[in-house]
Design a protein around this motif. Structure first.
Motif, PDB file in Angstrom:
ATOM      1  N   ALA A 241      37.848  48.193  31.651  1.00  0.00           N
ATOM      2  CA  ALA A 241      37.487  46.844  32.114  1.00  0.00           C
ATOM      3  C   ALA A 241      36.192  46.893  32.923  1.00  0.00           C
ATOM      4  CB  ALA A 241      38.623  46.247  32.946  1.00  0.00           C
ATOM      5  N   LEU A 242      36.066  47.882  33.787  1.00  0.00           N
ATOM      6  CA  LEU A 242      34.856  48.025  34.590  1.00  0.00           C
ATOM      7  C   LEU A 242      33.649  48.285  33.691  1.00  0.00           C
ATOM      8  CD1 LEU A 242      33.577  48.052  37.362  1.00  0.00           C
ATOM      9  CD2 LEU A 242      34.289  50.448  37.596  1.00  0.00           C
ATOM     10  N   GLY A 243      33.813  49.131  32.702  1.00  0.00           N
ATOM     11  CA  GLY A 243      32.726  49.391  31.761  1.00  0.00           C
ATOM     12  C   GLY A 243      32.292  48.137  31.022  1.00  0.00           C
ATOM     13  N   ARG A 244      33.257  47.326  30.607  1.00  0.00           N
ATOM     14  CA  ARG A 244      32.924  46.087  29.877  1.00  0.00           C
ATOM     15  C   ARG A 244      32.160  45.098  30.759  1.00  0.00           C
ATOM     16  NH1 ARG A 244      38.155  46.949  27.637  1.00  0.00           N
ATOM     17  NH2 ARG A 244      39.072  45.515  29.153  1.00  0.00           N
TER      18      ARG A 244
ATOM     19  N   SER B  24      33.242  33.680  35.559  1.00  0.00           N
ATOM     20  CA  SER B  24      32.863  34.011  34.182  1.00  0.00           C
ATOM     21  C   SER B  24      32.475  35.485  34.085  1.00  0.00           C
ATOM     22  CB  SER B  24      31.697  33.133  33.727  1.00  0.00           C
ATOM     23  OG  SER B  24      30.564  33.391  34.538  1.00  0.00           O
ATOM     24  N   ARG B  25      32.507  36.020  32.879  1.00  0.00           N
ATOM     25  CA  ARG B  25      32.144  37.414  32.626  1.00  0.00           C
ATOM     26  C   ARG B  25      32.874  38.374  33.559  1.00  0.00           C
ATOM     27  NH1 ARG B  25      27.773  34.831  33.669  1.00  0.00           N
ATOM     28  NH2 ARG B  25      27.023  36.317  35.199  1.00  0.00           N
ATOM     29  N   SER B  26      34.187  38.174  33.650  1.00  0.00           N
ATOM     30  CA  SER B  26      35.026  39.049  34.468  1.00  0.00           C
ATOM     31  C   SER B  26      36.196  39.519  33.622  1.00  0.00           C
ATOM     32  CB  SER B  26      35.520  38.316  35.726  1.00  0.00           C
ATOM     33  OG  SER B  26      36.294  37.191  35.382  1.00  0.00           O
ATOM     34  N   GLU B  27      36.944  40.478  34.158  1.00  0.00           N
ATOM     35  CA  GLU B  27      38.102  41.040  33.454  1.00  0.00           C
ATOM     36  C   GLU B  27      39.295  41.019  34.398  1.00  0.00           C
ATOM     37  OE1 GLU B  27      38.458  42.915  30.373  1.00  0.00           O
ATOM     38  OE2 GLU B  27      36.449  42.375  29.688  1.00  0.00           O
ATOM     39  N   PHE B  28      40.483  41.102  33.812  1.00  0.00           N
ATOM     40  CA  PHE B  28      41.732  41.168  34.568  1.00  0.00           C
ATOM     41  C   PHE B  28      42.499  42.407  34.139  1.00  0.00           C
ATOM     42  CE2 PHE B  28      46.265  40.515  34.978  1.00  0.00           C
ATOM     43  CZ  PHE B  28      46.379  40.095  36.292  1.00  0.00           C
ATOM     44  N   VAL B  29      43.026  43.155  35.116  1.00  0.00           N
ATOM     45  CA  VAL B  29      43.873  44.325  34.861  1.00  0.00           C
ATOM     46  C   VAL B  29      45.166  44.131  35.638  1.00  0.00           C
ATOM     47  CG1 VAL B  29      44.100  46.829  35.072  1.00  0.00           C
ATOM     48  CG2 VAL B  29      41.874  45.830  34.519  1.00  0.00           C
TER      49      VAL B  29
ATOM     50  N   PRO C 162      44.834  54.036  34.746  1.00  0.00           N
ATOM     51  CA  PRO C 162      43.431  54.412  34.987  1.00  0.00           C
ATOM     52  C   PRO C 162      42.486  54.033  33.848  1.00  0.00           C
ATOM     53  CG  PRO C 162      44.884  56.180  35.661  1.00  0.00           C
ATOM     54  CD  PRO C 162      45.747  55.151  34.983  1.00  0.00           C
ATOM     55  N   TRP C 163      42.892  54.278  32.628  1.00  0.00           N
ATOM     56  CA  TRP C 163      42.002  53.973  31.508  1.00  0.00           C
ATOM     57  C   TRP C 163      41.746  52.482  31.392  1.00  0.00           C
ATOM     58  CZ3 TRP C 163      43.963  50.783  27.795  1.00  0.00           C
ATOM     59  CH2 TRP C 163      45.359  50.679  27.734  1.00  0.00           C
TER      60      TRP C 163
ATOM     61  N   MET D 217      44.439  55.305  46.027  1.00  0.00           N
ATOM     62  CA  MET D 217      44.612  55.767  44.652  1.00  0.00           C
ATOM     63  C   MET D 217      43.480  55.249  43.761  1.00  0.00           C
ATOM     64  SD  MET D 217      47.557  54.867  41.857  1.00  0.00           S
ATOM     65  CE  MET D 217      46.830  53.263  41.615  1.00  0.00           C
ATOM     66  N   SER D 218      43.162  53.971  43.880  1.00  0.00           N
ATOM     67  CA  SER D 218      42.106  53.381  43.059  1.00  0.00           C
ATOM     68  C   SER D 218      40.743  53.953  43.421  1.00  0.00           C
ATOM     69  CB  SER D 218      42.095  51.859  43.212  1.00  0.00           C
ATOM     70  OG  SER D 218      43.299  51.297  42.742  1.00  0.00           O
ATOM     71  N   GLN D 219      40.520  54.181  44.698  1.00  0.00           N
ATOM     72  CA  GLN D 219      39.259  54.778  45.136  1.00  0.00           C
ATOM     73  C   GLN D 219      39.090  56.174  44.532  1.00  0.00           C
ATOM     74  OE1 GLN D 219      38.890  55.401  49.377  1.00  0.00           O
ATOM     75  NE2 GLN D 219      36.691  55.787  49.238  1.00  0.00           N
ATOM     76  N   ALA D 220      40.148  56.978  44.572  1.00  0.00           N
ATOM     77  CA  ALA D 220      40.087  58.326  44.008  1.00  0.00           C
ATOM     78  C   ALA D 220      39.848  58.284  42.503  1.00  0.00           C
ATOM     79  CB  ALA D 220      41.376  59.079  44.331  1.00  0.00           C
ATOM     80  N   MET D 221      40.515  57.355  41.821  1.00  0.00           N
ATOM     81  CA  MET D 221      40.372  57.220  40.375  1.00  0.00           C
ATOM     82  C   MET D 221      38.933  56.856  40.003  1.00  0.00           C
ATOM     83  SD  MET D 221      42.461  54.603  37.824  1.00  0.00           S
ATOM     84  CE  MET D 221      42.899  53.636  39.230  1.00  0.00           C
ATOM     85  N   LEU D 222      38.358  55.899  40.702  1.00  0.00           N
ATOM     86  CA  LEU D 222      36.988  55.477  40.410  1.00  0.00           C
ATOM     87  C   LEU D 222      35.980  56.566  40.768  1.00  0.00           C
ATOM     88  CD1 LEU D 222      37.286  51.790  41.656  1.00  0.00           C
ATOM     89  CD2 LEU D 222      36.924  52.523  39.287  1.00  0.00           C
TER      90      LEU D 222
END
Length: 122
Positions: free
Chosen positions: A113-116, A96-101, A107-108, A18-23
């Motif tokens: 988070a990936l964009g940031r 450092s300089r990472s995000e958590f979801v 999806p958004w 699912m995540s692969q398809a979304m990305l």
């Protein structure tokens, strides 16, 4: 313009697909791994633009360990962590300089988070 590559590490096959398809639908070139060992091999063969990893990867290294090891060879590698249970561990154990979801993944949220983190690439 070269397509941005993402290494997606998720031990749950359905969530990985699912995540692969979304990305991929968002325009990223996605490579996948089911665990940290497989991910480390993929990191060495073709370094990605970013790492998206589940924190709980079953046996072996977890997503925190994986990100720390990946940053040893690529100190600026953008990282997004995902988990249903580890938000409390993220501030102290994440790189450092990472995000958590949080899972379940909207999806958004993952794309933002990936964009940031991609913007912080050094």
């Amino acid at each position: 313009m070269e397509q941005i590559s993402v290494l997606l590490v998720e031990d749950n096959a359905a969530l990985r697909a699912m995540s692969q398809a979304m990305l991929a639908a968002a325009g990223y070139r996605v490579r996948v791994a089911a665990d940290a060992n497989e991910a480390l091999l993929r990191l060495g063969n073709e370094p990605p633009s970013a790492l998206v990893t589940d924190i709980n990867l079953g046996a072996g290294a977890d997503g925190f360990d994986l990100a720390h090891r990946a940053r040893m060879t690529d100190p600026g590698l953008p990282v997004v962590y995902v988990s249903a249970r580890c938000a409390h561990r993220f501030p102290s154990e994440g790189v450092s300089r990472s995000e958590f979801v949080a899972k379940p993944i909207a999806p958004w949220e993952l794309l933002q988070a990936l964009g940031r983190v991609l913007e912080t690439r050094t």
